[in-house]
Design a protein around this motif. Structure first.
Motif, PDB file in Angstrom:
ATOM      1  N   VAL A 277       0.834  -1.202   0.000  1.00  0.00           N
ATOM      2  CA  VAL A 277       0.000   0.000   0.000  1.00  0.00           C
ATOM      3  C   VAL A 277       0.870   1.253   0.000  1.00  0.00           C
ATOM      4  O   VAL A 277       0.604   2.217  -0.748  1.00  0.00           O
ATOM      5  N   ILE A 278       1.961   1.219   0.802  1.00  0.00           N
ATOM      6  CA  ILE A 278       2.847   2.391   0.854  1.00  0.00           C
ATOM      7  C   ILE A 278       3.489   2.633  -0.515  1.00  0.00           C
ATOM      8  O   ILE A 278       3.545   3.764  -0.992  1.00  0.00           O
ATOM      9  N   ILE A 279       3.931   1.532  -1.171  1.00  0.00           N
ATOM     10  CA  ILE A 279       4.536   1.686  -2.503  1.00  0.00           C
ATOM     11  C   ILE A 279       3.544   2.345  -3.448  1.00  0.00           C
ATOM     12  O   ILE A 279       3.882   3.258  -4.207  1.00  0.00           O
ATOM     13  N   PHE A 280       2.280   1.904  -3.380  1.00  0.00           N
ATOM     14  CA  PHE A 280       1.275   2.492  -4.260  1.00  0.00           C
ATOM     15  C   PHE A 280       1.093   3.979  -3.986  1.00  0.00           C
ATOM     16  O   PHE A 280       0.941   4.773  -4.905  1.00  0.00           O
ATOM     17  N   ILE A 281       1.107   4.330  -2.686  1.00  0.00           N
ATOM     18  CA  ILE A 281       0.919   5.751  -2.362  1.00  0.00           C
ATOM     19  C   ILE A 281       2.094   6.562  -2.901  1.00  0.00           C
ATOM     20  O   ILE A 281       1.907   7.663  -3.433  1.00  0.00           O
ATOM     21  N   ILE A 282       3.321   5.987  -2.824  1.00  0.00           N
ATOM     22  CA  ILE A 282       4.481   6.685  -3.391  1.00  0.00           C
ATOM     23  C   ILE A 282       4.312   6.843  -4.907  1.00  0.00           C
ATOM     24  O   ILE A 282       4.542   7.921  -5.466  1.00  0.00           O
TER      25      ILE A 282
ATOM     26  N   ARG B 173      -6.005  -6.303  -3.453  1.00  0.00           N
ATOM     27  CA  ARG B 173      -5.738  -7.476  -2.623  1.00  0.00           C
ATOM     28  C   ARG B 173      -5.077  -7.059  -1.300  1.00  0.00           C
ATOM     29  O   ARG B 173      -5.495  -7.479  -0.221  1.00  0.00           O
ATOM     30  N   ALA B 174      -4.064  -6.188  -1.405  1.00  0.00           N
ATOM     31  CA  ALA B 174      -3.357  -5.750  -0.200  1.00  0.00           C
ATOM     32  C   ALA B 174      -4.318  -5.059   0.767  1.00  0.00           C
ATOM     33  O   ALA B 174      -4.330  -5.349   1.962  1.00  0.00           O
ATOM     34  N   VAL B 175      -5.138  -4.154   0.236  1.00  0.00           N
ATOM     35  CA  VAL B 175      -6.068  -3.435   1.106  1.00  0.00           C
ATOM     36  C   VAL B 175      -7.062  -4.397   1.741  1.00  0.00           C
ATOM     37  O   VAL B 175      -7.334  -4.346   2.940  1.00  0.00           O
TER      38      VAL B 175
END
Lengths: 425, 347
Positions: A11-16, A397-399
Motif C-alpha cells: 500500500v505504501i509503494i502504491f501511495i508513493i 488485494r493488499a487493502v
C-alpha cells in the motif's frame, strides 16, 4: 504478522507511485499531450515514390533517403514558423507530418511536398509548340549554400542563390562556355526562368527571375535552402481538425468519463458494498497512474486512445467483479473470511490473467500493423491492461487483506446475507 | 438461503437429513426418476429436468443451454439480414476507403439542406453528400478536390450564406490510400486470431480454442451486419472498433471457459451440458456487471458525443453486447453439440 507487513509495504509503494504520478500530471490542464484530433491541427500523410530525376537516374526509396526526407521536411516546417511539428514514419514507410494548431494548411502542404530538384540546363531551342528544348543537366541545387527572396534593382521579384566553392567553379565554367546562350533554371521539371548569359559569372551567385508573387519567391527560397527531397512524395491524406471540433470531443469524452465513472461506482457499491468501495479506490488509483504514465511517456492522447481508456476501465473493473463474485460465492459456501478472500483471489486470477494476456496479444498485433490512430489505441490498451493488473489485483488485494480481520468486514460488507446456519462466519 | 420456499415438503425434509450428516461439498443424488433428478450440490438442492436425455437445471437457475436453438436462430437471422443488406446496398464506406474530400462547415446562420444543395448545384457539385451535424453545421463530402475547386466551393458558400473560419474539419484522401490500411487491418486481425488460437490452445484445449474463434467471428459478423443494416459510415474507426471487440469478446469467452474448466475438474459426475449450464449461471452476474460497467461511458458517448465519437461509441456498443451474448449463447451450445457428436466429457 509477516503477511500484514507485506501488505502495508504494498500500500505504501502504491501511495508513493501516486505521488510520483501527481508530479507528472501537474499542472493538470497541460500535462498530457493532446493529439491533433483533440487539439486541432493538420496531419499530412505523404507516400514516397521513386524519384524520377533524370539527372541521377532512378533513385530507390531507402530508409536513409526517408530519414533525410524527414529531416528536410522538418527543416522546412521550422522555417515556416510552425511550432511543435512532428514528422514520423509508419511501417508502410509513409511519412506523417503533424502540425498542431495549423488550421489553414495549404501553404504548409505546398512547401512540404515539393521535391525542390533544382537543375541548370542550356536552352537549346524552342520547338513548334513553343516548348523549350533543353540540353543535359549541368549543375544541380545540392551545390547551393544560400537562397533568399527579394527584389532586383529594377523592382522585379527574384530568388537569389549562392553556390558553394565547387558549385561556383562549375557555374563559372558553364557560363563562360555558353556566353550568348540562354541558361534555363529548372525547378521540379518546370523552367522557372531562362536568362541570356551575357558574360561569365565567377562570383558564385545566380538569380531566378519572373516570379509572380513575393510569397512564392519566399517558398522557393525556403525549399532551395533546405535542399531537395531525395524521394518524390505524394500526398495521400491531409486532414485538418478545427479547434472547436477537437475541443468538443475532449469535453464530451471527459464528461462521458465522469458520468460513466459515477455509474460504475454506484453499481459496484450496490453489488459489492464495502468491497465495491475498495475497488472504487483501486479505480481512482488506476486513473491517476494511467494519467501519470501518459503524461510521463509524453505520448499524445488521441480520440481512439480515449476509446482505449474507456475499454481498459472496463477491464480494470472486470478484474474486481471477477474477484468479488468469487469471494461472495466462497462465503456462501460457509468458508471463513480469510479463506473466502484467499480462494476468491486465487480462483479469479486465472481468468483475469488469461483474458489480459489475450488482450495484450491483440494490442501487440494492432501496434505492429496498425496505422496512426489505431496505434494510439493499441498503446493505451496495453498500458491500461498492465496498470489494471497492479491496481485492481495487487493493490485491492493488499487493502482487502489489511482489513479482512476487522469487525467491519461482515457478510453485509461483501454484499451477501448468510443463512443462520452459517452464522459462525 | 433460496432453498426454503421452492421445494415440496418431502424433498425439503430429505435435504435437511442429508445436510446434517454429509460433507457439504459433495454432490449427492436425492431423488431420481425418469422426468427429473434432484441433487444436492455444494449444500444447495438442484432440480434437474430430463429432456431428450439431457438434464437441465431448474431450481431458480436460468436454463441457458436448453433453449439454444432459439438463440442461434436469432443471431443467424440478424447476420443473414446484414448479408442481404450488404449485397443489395453495400457498406456506407467513408472517404478513408473511397478517397475524396470531406469538409465540415459551420455557417453563420441556420440553413436548410435543400438551400445548401441548391448552392452546391449552382457550381456543379450537386452530387455532393450533405449531412447536417447541427442546424448551422454541415458535412460536405465530394470527390477529391484540388485547392482551386475547394476555394470555389468555400467562396461561393461564404458569399451566399456566410461561413465561419477556420473550418470545423477538412480532410482530403487520395483514392487507393485505404488499400494499405485495409490490408494492415486484415493482417492485424489474422495475427491476433492466430495468437489467440495458440494461447487458448495451450491454456485450454483445441475445442475451446476453436469455439472461442467461432465466437469472435460471430461478433465480427454481427458488427458488420450492424454497419450494413444501419448504413452508418464504415471507416478506419470502424476497423479499430472491430479490433477492440476482438480483445473484449475474448475476455468474455475465457471467463466462461475458465469456469467450465474448473467445474469439469471438480465435478466428474454430471453431464457436460449440466456443467456448462451451471458454469454460465455462476459467471452470468459477472458478465452482466462487466458489460454494464463498460457500457456506461459508451452509452453516455452515444447520447452526448459528436459524430466522430458516435462512430466509435455505436460500434463498441454493438460489439460489447454481442461479445457478452456470444460467450453465453453461441459458444456453449457449440461446445455441447460438439461433445454430443464426439464425446470427450460425459454426455
Amino acid at each position: 504478522m509477516k503477511n500484514k507487513l507485506g501488505n502495508i509495504i504494498i500500500v505504501i509503494i502504491f501511495i508513493i507511485i501516486i505521488g510520483v504520478c501527481f508530479y507528472f500530471i501537474y499542472p493538470f490542464n497541460t500535462s498530457v499531450k493532446l493529439g491533433l484530433d483533440l487539439k486541432g491541427g493538420t496531419q499530412i500523410i505523404l507516400k514516397p515514390t521513386e524519384s524520377k530525376s533524370d539527372s541521377q537516374g532512378q533513385q530507390q526509396v531507402t530508409d536513409e533517403s526517408l530519414d533525410k526526407a524527414q529531416l528536410i521536411i522538418l527543416n522546412r516546417i521550422d522555417k515556416l514558423g510552425i511550432s511543435e511539428p512532428l514528422v514520423t514514419r509508419d511501417f508502410n514507410r509513409n511519412i506523417i507530418v503533424q502540425l498542431p494548431g495549423v488550421d489553414d494548411p495549404q501553404r504548409a502542404i505546398d512547401v512540404i511536398g515539393k521535391t525542390a530538384q533544382l537543375e541548370f540546363k542550356i536552352l537549346e531551342s524552342v520547338d513548334e509548340n513553343n516548348k523549350p528544348v533543353l540540353g543535359p543537366t549541368l549543375l544541380t541545387g545540392d551545390k547551393l549554400v544560400k537562397a533568399s527572396a527579394g527584389y532586383s534593382q529594377n523592382g522585379q521579384i527574384i530568388v537569389q542563390m549562392s553556390f558553394n566553392e565547387e558549385g561556383a567553379k562549375q557555374f563559372a565554367k558553364i557560363t563562360s562556355e555558353n556566353v550568348g546562350k540562354r541558361l534555363a533554371i529548372v525547378l521540379d521539371g518546370e523552367v522557372k526562368s531562362a536568362p541570356v548569359i551575357r558574360q561569365a559569372i565567377t562570383g558564385g551567385d545566380a538569380v531566378i527571375e519572373n516570379i509572380p508573387t513575393l510569397e512564392e519567391a519566399k517558398d522557393i527560397a525556403l525549399v532551395l535552402q533546405t535542399g531537395a527531397l531525395p524521394v518524390n512524395l505524394e500526398i495521400q491524406e491531409s486532414q485538418t481538425i478545427g479547434p472547436t471540433l477537437g475541443h468538443d470531443s475532449l469535453k464530451q469524452s471527459i464528461l462521458a468519463g465522469i458520468i460513466g465513472f459515477s455509474l460504475i461506482a454506484i453499481l459496484m457499491v450496490s453489488l459489492y458494498r464495502g468491497l465495491g468501495l475498495i475497488s472504487i479506490l483501486g479505480l481512482i488509483f488506476y486513473i491517476i497512474i494511467f494519467w501519470g504514465v501518459i503524461a510521463g511517456l509524453k505520448t499524445a492522447l488521441t480520440l481512439p486512445g480515449i476509446a482505449g481508456i474507456v475499454l481498459t476501465i472496463g477491464i480494470a473493473v472486470d478484474a474486481n467483479v471477477l474477484i468479488f463474485s468469487r469471494i461472495k460465492e466462497e462465503m456462501l459456501k460457509g468458508k471463513s473470511k480469510v479463506a473466502s478472500f484467499t480462494e476468491g483471489f486465487r480462483n479469479a486470477l486465472r481468468a483475469i490473467i488469461d483474458s489480459n494476456i489475450t488482450t495484450l496479444i491483440t494490442a501487440a498485433a494492432l501496434y505492429r500493423f496498425g496505422t496512426g490512430p489505431i496505434r494510439g489505441f493499441a498503446v493505451t490498451l496495453a498500458i491500461g491492461v498492465i496498470i489494471s493488473l497492479f491496481t485492481a489485483v495487487i493493490f485491492v488485494r493488499a487493502v482487502l487483506f489489511l482489513v479482512v480481520n476487522s469487525k467491519a468486514v461482515t457478510p453485509g460488507f461483501v454484499g451477501i446475507k448468510l443463512s443462520p446456519k452459517n452464522k459462525e462466519f | 438461503m433460496a432453498s426454503k420456499k421452492k421445494y415440496p415438503k418431502k424433498i425439503s425434509k430429505k435435504l435437511k437429513a442429508i445436510k446434517g450428516k454429509g460433507d457439504s461439498k459433495d454432490t449427492k443424488v436425492l431423488e431420481k426418476s425418469k422426468e427429473k433428478e434432484v441433487i444436492v450440490h455444494e449444500d444447495k438442492p438442484i432440480i434437474l429436468e430430463n429432456k431428450n436425455n439431457i438434464l437441465y437445471e431448474k431450481s431458480g437457475r436460468f436454463d441457458f443451454v436448453g433453449k439454444n436453438k432459439y438463440w442461434v436462430i436469432f443471431t443467424t437471422i440478424f447476420i443473414i439480414i446484414g448479408i442481404i443488406f450488404f449485397f443489395v446496398r453495400g457498406f456506407n464506406f467513408g472517404i478513408d476507403f473511397l478517397g475524396g474530400n470531406l469538409m465540415e462547415v459551420k455557417f453563420k446562420k441556420p440553413i436548410s439542406i435543400s438551400e445548401l444543395r441548391k448552392n452546391m448545384e449552382s457550381i456543379g457539385y450537386g452530387k455532393a453528400i450533405l449531412q447536417n451535424t447541427s442546424q448551422d453545421q454541415y458535412i460536405i463530402r465530394t470527390l477529391p478536390l484540388n485547392q482551386e475547386q475547394k476555394d470555389l466551393i468555400l467562396n461561393t458558400l461564404d458569399k451566399n450564406i456566410g461561413i465561419e473560419k477556420p473550418l470545423v474539419q477538412d480532410r482530403n484522401v487520395a483514392p487507393g490510400f485505404s488499400k494499405t490500411i485495409t490490408r494492415n487491418a486484415l493482417i492485424a486481425i489474422a495475427i491476433s486470431i492466430v495468437g489467440i488460437l495458440i494461447y487458448a490452445w495451450i491454456r485450454f484445449t483445441v475445442r475451446f480454442a476453436v469455439v472461442a474463434i467461432i465466437e469472435l467471428i460471430h461478433d465480427i459478423l454481427l458488427i458488420l451486419s450492424f454497419y450494413a443494416i444501419t448504413y452508418r459510415e464504415f471507416n478506419t474507426t470502424s476497423i479499430a472498433v472491430m479490433l477492440t471487440i476482438l480483445g473484449y469478446s475474448l475476455s468474455d469467452a475465457i471467463v466462461v471457459f475458465d469456469r467450465v474448466r474448473e467445474e469439469l475438474r471438480l465435478n466428474k459426475r454430471d453431464r457436460f451440458s449440466v456443467i456448462i449450464n451451471y458454469s454460465i449461471n455462476k459467471v452470468i452476474s459477472r458478465s452482466l456487471a462487466t458489460t454494464a460497467t463498460t457500457l456506461f461511458p459508451i452509452i453516455v458517448l452515444v447520447i452526448i458525443g459528436n459524430e466522430t465519437l458516435k462512430d466509435f461509441a455505436y460500434g463498441l456498443l454493438v460489439g460489447i453486447i454481442s461479445g457478452t451474448y456470444s460467450s453465453v449463447f453461441v459458444g456453449p451450445p457449440i461446445l455441447i453439440s460438439w461433445n454430443n457428436k464426439f464425446p470427450r466429457y460425459s454426455k
